[in-house]
Design an enzyme around this catalytic site. Structure first.
Site, PDB file in Angstrom:
ATOM      1  N   LYS A 195     -47.361 -43.112 -29.091  1.00  0.00           N
ATOM      2  CA  LYS A 195     -48.550 -42.663 -28.366  1.00  0.00           C
ATOM      3  C   LYS A 195     -48.245 -41.459 -27.481  1.00  0.00           C
ATOM      4  CE  LYS A 195     -50.512 -47.321 -27.969  1.00  0.00           C
ATOM      5  NZ  LYS A 195     -51.643 -47.457 -28.888  1.00  0.00           N
ATOM      6  N   GLN A 218     -50.912 -46.649 -22.040  1.00  0.00           N
ATOM      7  CA  GLN A 218     -51.928 -45.604 -21.955  1.00  0.00           C
ATOM      8  C   GLN A 218     -51.759 -44.731 -20.710  1.00  0.00           C
ATOM      9  OE1 GLN A 218     -54.108 -44.814 -24.265  1.00  0.00           O
ATOM     10  NE2 GLN A 218     -53.932 -46.570 -25.643  1.00  0.00           N
ATOM     11  N   CYS A 252     -58.282 -53.867 -30.271  1.00  0.00           N
ATOM     12  CA  CYS A 252     -57.328 -54.890 -29.809  1.00  0.00           C
ATOM     13  C   CYS A 252     -57.635 -55.317 -28.375  1.00  0.00           C
ATOM     14  CB  CYS A 252     -55.893 -54.417 -29.924  1.00  0.00           C
ATOM     15  SG  CYS A 252     -55.415 -53.987 -31.593  1.00  0.00           S
ATOM     16  N   HIS A 261     -55.148 -55.324 -23.533  1.00  0.00           N
ATOM     17  CA  HIS A 261     -54.885 -55.204 -24.968  1.00  0.00           C
ATOM     18  C   HIS A 261     -54.290 -56.534 -25.427  1.00  0.00           C
ATOM     19  CE1 HIS A 261     -52.740 -53.778 -28.589  1.00  0.00           C
ATOM     20  NE2 HIS A 261     -53.485 -52.688 -28.543  1.00  0.00           N
TER      21      HIS A 261
HETATM   22  C1  LIG Z   1     -52.992 -50.615 -23.477  1.00  0.00           C
HETATM   23  C2  LIG Z   1     -52.173 -50.896 -24.671  1.00  0.00           C
HETATM   24  N1  LIG Z   1     -51.256 -51.873 -24.622  1.00  0.00           N
HETATM   25  C3  LIG Z   1     -50.466 -52.177 -25.666  1.00  0.00           C
HETATM   26  C4  LIG Z   1     -50.566 -51.487 -26.850  1.00  0.00           C
HETATM   27  C5  LIG Z   1     -49.658 -51.879 -27.961  1.00  0.00           C
HETATM   28  O1  LIG Z   1     -48.758 -50.859 -28.281  1.00  0.00           O
HETATM   29  P1  LIG Z   1     -47.936 -50.960 -29.625  1.00  0.00           P
HETATM   30  O2  LIG Z   1     -48.930 -51.234 -30.714  1.00  0.00           O
HETATM   31  O3  LIG Z   1     -47.302 -49.646 -29.781  1.00  0.00           O
HETATM   32  O4  LIG Z   1     -46.972 -52.081 -29.472  1.00  0.00           O
HETATM   33  C6  LIG Z   1     -51.504 -50.455 -26.962  1.00  0.00           C
HETATM   34  C7  LIG Z   1     -51.692 -49.669 -28.200  1.00  0.00           C
HETATM   35  O5  LIG Z   1     -51.958 -50.153 -29.253  1.00  0.00           O
HETATM   36  C8  LIG Z   1     -52.318 -50.166 -25.846  1.00  0.00           C
HETATM   37  O6  LIG Z   1     -53.234 -49.181 -25.904  1.00  0.00           O
END
Ligand SMILES: Cc1ncc(COP(=O)(O)O)c(C=O)c1O
Ligand SMILES: Cc1ncc(COP(=O)(O)O)c(C=O)c1O
Lengths: 149, 425, 425, 149
Positions: free
Chosen positions: C242, C214, C382, C134
């Protein structure tokens, strides 16, 4: 009234008439501790005589609880083996972190049992422990005990 | 009489009906630390969460559209409230993050290409703050200096608790890159002369950073609310939880042109333009500064808080607070042994009243007050250097807000007298 | 049959009773972006706000005590849930902040004295990530490299959507300072071999950073929940929103010994030990990493979310998700023209199913699904470099969670077929 | 059915049979634009003949809305003065940002009025505008118009 459960007469006495106050020489270990939330601070020195705590001297500023606690501390540890003093500290820490649910042992804690009521006020527990933290740290600096213990 | 119907207002705040310590009615005088929240704010958050919750600026489904609208409508509302355009408002977790954002973005500027160079600093450059700053507007600048080799300088504070401007020309010079200062001190209540400072900063080409944590929630007496555009500051920060909003949301204001040019701070999802393994480019502001999933429900709640404040009127709020402040200054002034730390009149001063009681440590005063149901803050209030300036470790601080009754300050006085009696001073 | 009584669970989530677009029942399959929140979480937040709200770790009054307890009890609860000690858990606004925290703290290490030196990096040092990260676990490392002169390297991804470990010995070497990777891909669903990677990293003395966004919410099939201590990672991050928790709260896990030694990131109030104008010292962890007023109500809400997950049981949740995933893989596999991006069995794979539809752009598939009431995410989620790896700009992604019925995936299939018809492919 | 209000026949026609597609030489300005949320991208070239837009050529990948929109764009601007083309763009942007509440002027927008339904879906507005952003940027690069305008 609730206040009386925290501010026992013994505490107020020690606060008004602190024991062993002032910084004295010579000393084997010195510690400076501060309570980051309220700015209270203490400088505390330990002089050893072999295994024995020969003297504890201190200076600083703080609330009634922190001042009374360090005064009681001097009564409890001066003239005692460092090892025993730390055992007393453990009992005191346990009492203070017990949320008022730990039954204090008067044989070990003597005047310090008066702090049982303070344990019900978590924000003040740090005040009561400030001097003890300095004491332990000063012992470490004096190489009397291990930092890890 | 005050323009606020306090009795009615209080009905909106469930917590104010609470009792503490042996059934004492709660007298909440700690709004400078965090304010309470009205039902309207809780309802807005709940309605969002129960009906529209989704990721914003990402999904194409209906919930995502609704969530995005709620989030952006709140931004527009908040922006208008402080005299800003929507894209000049960046959501943060708290004001502290906002100061750090500016400080880190400036730190990043030296490795972020030519457009960012105007923000870069190094040895020889200076950052000027004041001795009355909250740690949030001091430590990040100390750290930035440590990282870059720049030098930190500061304005002193007079005995009355005003900024000492006598050496302004020596302090703020061509070397000054940033002038960061608080709009209103969270200890003294002092309202600083923004215009004078901004004018001087702009004379020498320094960026101004206004800590508006204690001004935006309250307005400034005689003015209706805080207007960053009109004040002419470059950056400003404030926190939602001090203005009836939820915890976990704050705001950075930055002039469009500056946010456009400033490199990012936090990086990750939603703030990018293009991402390749070898490198990334970034979205325009405000998105550039909002990395990852944001505090959407809290942003919506802050929007509702702004509505609530607007309904009462910032003028009326400031006037109500002035009355409470006057009563506090008068009442405390009448108690022998009490010393007020900060200006003793309501002139250029907000509803923050700090004091000491001879012979009774602030912590002990606070404890006695607590037993009277009065919630105040004791300590250095995250302004430790200021306390050192006055040679004291701590103060007792009463910070009333729009929901406080005049009668409540009487309970405070009663508690202070009781503390004196209890400790026999 | 599944161990979760979904019909009963759904009653706890008000939003699931909603309809969208012409009265279609909402089929929410976008929990990978953000989950929905049960009443229990909303109630916990509300109860906190209406009864106990105050600044934590600061006040001496009763509300402040209660607020501090609520905040710290939630921390202990969350810590235990992921196999950590309370002081190994730092509250954040989101997981993204957590990766940035580590990256910036490492950047700060070179100017923070000898204890911090082990975290410092510069030219010649390497950071290793993967092509399936991500943006949150990629861009902060790119930026850290840009600031320090270190080099970014990465694992590739196989056609099946697994990490390509064939060159692990060339990638992870004595030069490697950090190995950062995701526990479960948010696009492919792939669960990565944490043990193999951690062992290799520790062989060469590199720090491991696990993106657990995740995995923590879902557990990993065959294991009951995620246990950072048992996994042996050095750092990990995850987000509250999440996992049924509120927006605006996330968690950084760091091994005690590392957090003890690591320099701070955000600075300001509540994270200090002593502040003077000339410089400051810092509190022990976790406080050192929690600058300013925190998202207290949201932390409390996250604690309630953890309770909710524990009540259902992470084993049962993982099993329910496995069934839904199997149904998705089977059903989508049966539609001609649909290509699944990622592993085609539930082996080492979670409940994230991304796919493309020949001749219909993902955005258009999403729009048709939306008109059926089905909320999915379309785009690169992302994880743009991963999509580039597969030569596609975007995918459609369905991410079921504990509240989804098996029948709901049928609605998804129906919608995909309708999209094919509508666009006449 | 709601879908039909977004996906008008005209849009689907342009999507299936795009006009003026492909990148052509020579050109005076080129722009690459990307939609950061979905990864859609377009490369668009403008060739000028004095004040006139002589040709618009493009390539890229995207959803039906973005592809149809750029196809319609070429119909609307090729052979017209750059100034007029930008006026058309202004009308289109206004329509798209109008949340379905702006009445489109068919005389100005011709086939582009079919996008009126898209304006009700804020997440798709960016798709419809991607080509236009590239067009304007390409004109700027060709020095035909000011960036600020
Ligand atoms: C695998 C993973 N890493 C990082 C994130 C980032 O999380 P957040 O947007 O809550 O900071 C997400 C979700 O958007 C994700 O699915
Ligand atoms: C003047 C001032 N600045 C900054 C802050 C920090 O705000 P926060 O803790 O919400 O980041 C506060 C409040 O604590 C404040 O009163």
């Amino acid at each position: 009234m609730q206040l009386d459960s925290m501010y026992q007469e013994i505490i107020l006495d020690h606060y008004k008439h602190p024991h062993a106050r002032g910084l004295r020489e010579p000393f084997d270990g010195e510690s400076f501790q501060v309570n980051p939330t309220c700015g209270d601070e203490i400088t505390l020195r330990v002089r050893l005589d072999g295994e024995q705590v020969a003297d504890v001297s201190y200076d600083g500023q703080g609330c009634s609880i922190s001042q009374a606690a360090v005064s009681v501390l001097t009564d409890l540890v001066i003239g005692r083996p460092a090892k025993d003093a730390l055992a007393t500290m453990d009992a005191f820490v346990e009492l203070m972190q017990g949320r008022g649910k730990v039954e204090p042992d008067e044989d070990v804690l003597e005047d310090a049992i008066a702090f049982a009521g303070v344990a019900k006020y978590p924000a003040r527990v740090k005040c009561a422990l400030l001097g003890w933290m300095a004491f332990k740290d000063a012992l470490v600096k004096a190489n009397a005990v291990d930092a890890e213990k | 009489m005050t323009a606020i119907d306090v009795a009615r207002v209080r009905k909106d705040f469930p917590i104010l009906a609470r009792t503490v310590r042996d059934e004492k009615p709660l007298v909440y005088l700690d709004s400078g630390a965090t304010s309470q929240r009205p039902n309207q704010v809780l309802e807005a958050e709940r309605e969002y969460t129960e009906q529209h919750n989704a990721a914003v600026h990402r999904g194409a489904h209906q919930l995502a559209e609704e969530a995005t609208d709620a989030y952006e409508d709140a931004r527009a509302n908040i922006a208008a409230f402080v005299g800003a355009k929507p894209d000049e408002v960046v959501y943060l977790k708290n004001a502290t993050e906002g100061i750090n954002l500016i400080a880190y973005a400036m730190g990043n500027a030296s490795t972020s290409g030519p457009e960012a160079e105007r923000f870069a600093l190094g040895p020889g450059d200076e950052i000027v703050v004041t001795e009355m700053e909250h740690h949030a507007n001091l430590v990040p600048w100390q750290q930035l200096c440590q990282r870059t080799g720049a030098t930190l300088r500061w304005f002193g504070v007079t005995g009355e608790g005003r900024l000492d401007l006598s050496n302004i020309d020596e302090l703020v010079t061509e070397r000054t890159k940033v002038l960061a200062f608080t709009h209103q001190s969270n200890v003294l209540g002092t309202v600083n002369p923004v215009q004078t400072l901004v004018r001087k900063a702009h004379e020498v080409g320094a960026l101004t950073v206004l800590d508006a944590c204690q001004s935006v929630p309250h307005g400034v007496h005689g003015q209706s609310g805080v207007d960053f555009g009109a004040l002419g500051v470059d950056f400003a920060v404030f926190s939602g939880h001090k203005m009836l909003g939820p915890s976990g949301v704050g705001v950075l204001y930055g002039r469009s042109e500056l946010l456009q040019a400033m490199p990012p701070f936090l990086t990750g999802g939603s703030m990018i333009e293009m991402v390749r393994m070898a490198g990334s480019t970034f979205a325009p502001p405000p998105q550039r500064f909002e990395a990852g999933s944001m505090m959407i429900a809290q942003a919506v709640g802050l929007g509702a808080a702004v509505d609530y404040l607007k309904l009462l009127g910032m003028g009326a709020i400031a006037e109500h607070e002035r009355e409470l402040t006057a009563a506090l200054l008068r009442g405390l002034g009448e108690i022998p042994g009490v010393t007020i730390v900060g200006p003793e009149t309501t002139e250029q001063r907000g509803a923050v009243v700090s004091f000491t009681v001879d012979g009774v440590h602030p912590h002990d005063v606070g404890q006695v007050l607590d037993s009277y149901g009065v919630a105040v803050r004791v300590g250095h209030h995250c302004a430790w250097p200021l306390h050192q300036r006055f040679g004291i470790p701590a103060t007792v601080r009463a910070t009333p807000y729009l929901y406080n009754e005049l009668s409540e300050v009487d309970t405070l006085f009663e508690g202070v007298r009781a503390a004196q009696e209890f400790f026999k001073v």
